[in-house]
Design a protein around this motif. Structure first.
Motif, PDB file in Angstrom:
ATOM      1  N   ARG A 185       0.826  -1.202   0.000  1.00 42.96           N
ATOM      2  CA  ARG A 185       0.000   0.000   0.000  1.00 42.96           C
ATOM      3  C   ARG A 185       0.863   1.257   0.000  1.00 42.96           C
ATOM      4  N   GLN A 186       0.476   2.230  -0.817  1.00 47.00           N
ATOM      5  CA  GLN A 186       1.181   3.512  -0.888  1.00 47.00           C
ATOM      6  C   GLN A 186       0.450   4.499   0.020  1.00 47.00           C
ATOM      7  N   THR A 187       0.762   4.432   1.311  1.00 47.14           N
ATOM      8  CA  THR A 187       0.021   5.222   2.288  1.00 47.14           C
ATOM      9  C   THR A 187       0.282   6.720   2.180  1.00 47.14           C
ATOM     10  N   ASP A 188       1.351   7.097   1.480  1.00 44.01           N
ATOM     11  CA  ASP A 188       1.659   8.518   1.349  1.00 44.01           C
ATOM     12  C   ASP A 188       0.931   9.162   0.158  1.00 44.01           C
ATOM     13  N   ARG A 189       0.166   8.392  -0.583  1.00 42.79           N
ATOM     14  CA  ARG A 189      -0.523   8.906  -1.757  1.00 42.79           C
ATOM     15  C   ARG A 189      -1.985   9.190  -1.449  1.00 42.79           C
ATOM     16  N   ARG A 190      -2.527  10.225  -2.069  1.00 42.71           N
ATOM     17  CA  ARG A 190      -3.932  10.576  -1.904  1.00 42.71           C
ATOM     18  C   ARG A 190      -4.680  10.393  -3.229  1.00 42.71           C
ATOM     19  N   VAL A 191      -5.917  10.003  -3.124  1.00 45.04           N
ATOM     20  CA  VAL A 191      -6.749   9.827  -4.313  1.00 45.04           C
ATOM     21  C   VAL A 191      -7.293  11.199  -4.733  1.00 45.04           C
ATOM     22  N   ASP A 192      -7.217  11.492  -5.999  1.00 48.39           N
ATOM     23  CA  ASP A 192      -7.686  12.777  -6.530  1.00 48.39           C
ATOM     24  C   ASP A 192      -9.200  12.723  -6.744  1.00 48.39           C
ATOM     25  N   TRP A 193      -9.938  12.844  -5.647  1.00 48.94           N
ATOM     26  CA  TRP A 193     -11.389  12.757  -5.744  1.00 48.94           C
ATOM     27  C   TRP A 193     -11.989  13.948  -6.485  1.00 48.94           C
ATOM     28  N   ALA A 194     -11.366  15.125  -6.334  1.00 50.33           N
ATOM     29  CA  ALA A 194     -11.873  16.305  -7.037  1.00 50.33           C
ATOM     30  C   ALA A 194     -11.780  16.115  -8.549  1.00 50.33           C
ATOM     31  N   GLY A 195     -10.657  15.588  -9.011  1.00 52.87           N
ATOM     32  CA  GLY A 195     -10.498  15.318 -10.434  1.00 52.87           C
ATOM     33  C   GLY A 195     -11.459  14.246 -10.910  1.00 52.87           C
ATOM     34  N   THR A 196     -11.670  13.225 -10.075  1.00 51.92           N
ATOM     35  CA  THR A 196     -12.608  12.162 -10.427  1.00 51.92           C
ATOM     36  C   THR A 196     -14.021  12.722 -10.589  1.00 51.92           C
ATOM     37  N   ALA A 197     -14.436  13.568  -9.650  1.00 51.23           N
ATOM     38  CA  ALA A 197     -15.773  14.150  -9.713  1.00 51.23           C
ATOM     39  C   ALA A 197     -15.930  15.052 -10.933  1.00 51.23           C
ATOM     40  N   ALA A 198     -14.913  15.878 -11.223  1.00 47.09           N
ATOM     41  CA  ALA A 198     -14.990  16.791 -12.369  1.00 47.09           C
ATOM     42  C   ALA A 198     -15.094  16.019 -13.675  1.00 47.09           C
ATOM     43  N   PHE A 199     -14.314  14.944 -13.809  1.00 51.54           N
ATOM     44  CA  PHE A 199     -14.364  14.157 -15.042  1.00 51.54           C
ATOM     45  C   PHE A 199     -15.695  13.434 -15.169  1.00 51.54           C
ATOM     46  N   ARG A 243      -2.966  21.208 -10.602  1.00 48.12           N
ATOM     47  CA  ARG A 243      -2.583  21.563  -9.233  1.00 48.12           C
ATOM     48  C   ARG A 243      -2.429  20.362  -8.316  1.00 48.12           C
ATOM     49  N   ALA A 244      -2.976  19.207  -8.726  1.00 52.56           N
ATOM     50  CA  ALA A 244      -2.981  18.038  -7.845  1.00 52.56           C
ATOM     51  C   ALA A 244      -1.583  17.472  -7.660  1.00 52.56           C
ATOM     52  N   ALA A 245      -1.284  17.063  -6.418  1.00 54.44           N
ATOM     53  CA  ALA A 245       0.008  16.425  -6.145  1.00 54.44           C
ATOM     54  C   ALA A 245       0.094  15.063  -6.817  1.00 54.44           C
ATOM     55  N   HIS A 246      -1.026  14.361  -6.867  1.00 58.43           N
ATOM     56  CA  HIS A 246      -1.093  13.044  -7.523  1.00 58.43           C
ATOM     57  C   HIS A 246      -2.267  13.067  -8.500  1.00 58.43           C
ATOM     58  N   PRO A 247      -2.097  13.663  -9.681  1.00 54.10           N
ATOM     59  CA  PRO A 247      -3.209  13.798 -10.624  1.00 54.10           C
ATOM     60  C   PRO A 247      -3.651  12.458 -11.199  1.00 54.10           C
ATOM     61  N   LEU A 248      -4.928  12.403 -11.571  1.00 54.30           N
ATOM     62  CA  LEU A 248      -5.435  11.218 -12.256  1.00 54.30           C
ATOM     63  C   LEU A 248      -4.764  11.052 -13.606  1.00 54.30           C
ATOM     64  N   LEU A 249      -4.561  12.171 -14.300  1.00 57.49           N
ATOM     65  CA  LEU A 249      -3.959  12.160 -15.633  1.00 57.49           C
ATOM     66  C   LEU A 249      -2.988  13.319 -15.740  1.00 57.49           C
ATOM     67  N   ASP A 250      -1.728  13.005 -15.947  1.00 55.65           N
ATOM     68  CA  ASP A 250      -0.722  14.040 -16.180  1.00 55.65           C
ATOM     69  C   ASP A 250      -0.993  14.643 -17.556  1.00 55.65           C
ATOM     70  N   LEU A 251      -1.517  15.859 -17.574  1.00 53.79           N
ATOM     71  CA  LEU A 251      -1.926  16.472 -18.839  1.00 53.79           C
ATOM     72  C   LEU A 251      -0.750  16.681 -19.778  1.00 53.79           C
ATOM     73  N   GLY A 252       0.466  16.694 -19.226  1.00 53.12           N
ATOM     74  CA  GLY A 252       1.642  16.802 -20.082  1.00 53.12           C
ATOM     75  C   GLY A 252       1.798  15.616 -21.018  1.00 53.12           C
ATOM     76  N   LEU A 253       1.203  14.473 -20.649  1.00 55.35           N
ATOM     77  CA  LEU A 253       1.292  13.295 -21.510  1.00 55.35           C
ATOM     78  C   LEU A 253       0.563  13.520 -22.831  1.00 55.35           C
ATOM     79  N   LEU A 254      -0.461  14.371 -22.812  1.00 53.60           N
ATOM     80  CA  LEU A 254      -1.215  14.627 -24.037  1.00 53.60           C
ATOM     81  C   LEU A 254      -0.406  15.408 -25.060  1.00 53.60           C
TER      82      LEU A 254
END
Length: 502
Positions: A185-199, A243-254
């Motif tokens: 488990r990666q206990t230091d990571r947070r789930v990007d719920w705000a990004g999930t909700a927006a998408f 702005r997310a520390a752990h984004p769902l999708l790194d937009l730079g990949l696009l």
């Protein structure tokens, strides 16, 4: 059993959750009659499941890293089973749509963990075998759904297309708990719920706009409001991800041409290959009078061709350029859709066969190759994100495809039906929703056949163009990157081994 147990568990879950994308297709007329569902209701029965998968896959992948992949896979399978039971017990369209959405939540938890579970369980040649089997299962599941759905609907009842998930889910959970090792488990990571909700809001509002536009008009205030919500949600998603520390999708990949074009290919793939099938099934049953089993068998060429090609492709196409495999497969899917756009009032199911075979060959090529190409188009640290993204775009493509093609279908029908525009508009929706029998007392049967054929031709034409354009884009922009010099770095065992592309 212990060696291949993880593969069996993952493939059982993958087959089941992807099967449920299309297994409802041949049951739509029976659902409409049993629950008094409208065309819009039927579209949402299909779309809400795919939308839940698309909206939650990236967030579920991050949650798996935090809570443990085996734990989330087993919990998602249990939720999927309970939602399937509720779907089978539904007494109204609203209940069925809501429970289909809950099914999608469980399916997202399952689907988000499949590649990482296989990557952690197998190495070397075994990993290649596991990924090949998983790719064949993924490619065949959606295509065989209508066949199995027809058998269950005619032999038992449409509700059994959901009840059958219960024993399969129980087996998948049991094998998972017995054979799969829990991830760290990666206990230091947070789930990007705000990004999930927006998408989720973006995907839902966009699909709602397309589905409703066919009823209230593209220029209506309600359609405009839904589109505005989708635009605002997409803008919010971009802001959150930056702005997310752990984004769902790194937009730079696009900004990477290969990654961007693989996402375009994934979106077009499920739309072009499967988006017209729900309406084809309604045509087969309500206009041609075929039983659910015969309607499922009528699209069997797609299932057989995709399974054979996907199963054999791992060996025959090993080492081939993803550009040629994916691009060529999309072109074949497009060509297959165009070959189905030749129906008239006297056509029967044989008019679809050649096009279904072509499309099936394309599905068998594209489905196993997409995930590998997505993973290979990004740095190793982004492999999990890329795998989730390609599955997200696939499901979003299917949901939007069903919505868009439904609009094209009814628009073409409306122009082919007699009478003023308002009655013709209503009749087109009744016809597309499986209500041909209610129209035969006032509209000649030949006219109904011709109108539905015209609608299917229009939808298949758009699907064909989409497949061809996406295939050409992949052939033009997906390129292998030059080999990078070896550098000492820790090996991440959960990432599948794929050839590097830019």
């Amino acid at each position: 059993m212990r060696k291949w147990g993880p593969l069996i568990a993952v493939c059982l879950g993958t087959f089941m959750l992807l099967l449920d994308v299309t297994i409802v297709i041949v049951a739509l007329p029976d659902m409409a009659g049993s629950l008094h569902a409208s065309l819009s209701d039927l579209q949402w029965v299909i779309d809400i499941y795919a939308l839940a998968l698309a909206a939650l896959l990236l967030g579920a992948g991050a949650a798996a890293d935090v809570t443990g992949r085996r734990r989330l896979y087993a919990a998602g399978t249990a939720l999927f089973a309970l939602a399937s039971l509720a779907c089978g017990l539904s007494t109204s369209p609203a209940m069925l749509i809501a429970m289909r959405g809950l099914q999608g939540v469980g399916g997202a938890a399952m689907f988000a963990t499949t590649l990482s579970l296989l990557g952690a369980a197998y190495q070397g040649r075994d990993r290649g075998v596991a990924l090949g089997v998983w790719g064949a299962v993924s490619g065949a599941a959606a295509a065989i759904g209508p066949v199995l759905g027809g058998v269950l609907t005619q032999s038992l009842d449409w509700r059994w297309i959901f009840f059958v998930n219960l024993p399969v889910s129980a087996a998948a959970i049991w094998i998972t708990l017995r054979t799969v090792t829990e991830s760290q488990r990666q206990t230091d990571r947070r789930v990007d719920w705000a990004g999930t909700a927006a998408f989720a809001v973006f995907a839902g509002a966009l699909t709602f706009a397309v589905v409703r536009a066919d009823t209230v008009g593209w220029t209506s205030g309600r359609t405009g409001a839904a589109v505005a919500v989708a635009v605002v949600a997409l803008a919010a998603f971009v802001v959150v991800e930056r702005r997310a520390a752990h984004p769902l999708l790194d937009l730079g990949l696009l900004r990477r041409p290969s990654f961007a074009v693989v996402m375009v290919g994934a979106l077009a793939f499920n739309a072009a290959a499967f988006g017209v099938l729900p309406y084809t099934s309604i045509w087969l049953q309500t206009l041609l009078g075929m039983s659910p089993i015969r309607a499922g068998l009528a699209v069997l060429p797609l299932a057989v061709a995709s399974f054979v090609v996907a199963a054999a492709g791992g060996r025959l196409l090993h080492g081939r350029s993803p550009r040629l495999v994916i691009g060529g497969g999309l072109v074949l899917i497009g060509a297959g859709a165009l070959a189905q756009a030749t129906l008239d009032a006297g056509s029967d199911w044989t008019g679809l066969s050649a096009g279904l075979v072509l499309a099936g060959i394309g599905v068998g090529l594209v489905s196993p190759a997409l995930a590998g190409a997505a993973l290979a188009s990004v740095p190793p640290r982004n492999a999990g994100m890329a795998g989730g993204a390609v599955n997200t775009f696939r499901q979003l493509g299917f949901a939007l495809g069903v919505a868009v093609f439904g609009t094209v279908l009814t628009s073409r029908m409306e122009g082919a039906l007699p009478g003023p525009s308002a009655p013709a508009h209503t009749a087109a929706h009744v016809l597309a929703g499986g209500g041909a029998s209610a129209l035969r007392s006032r509209i000649p049967d030949a006219t109904l056949h011709g109108a539905f054929a015209s609608g299917l031709n229009g939808a298949a034409l758009i699907a064909g163009i989409l497949g061809l354009v996406a295939g050409i884009a992949v052939l033009a922009f997906l390129r292998p990157a030059p080999a990078a010099p070896a550098a000492p770095a820790p090996v991440r065992v959960e990432e599948p081994e794929v050839a590097a592309v830019r």
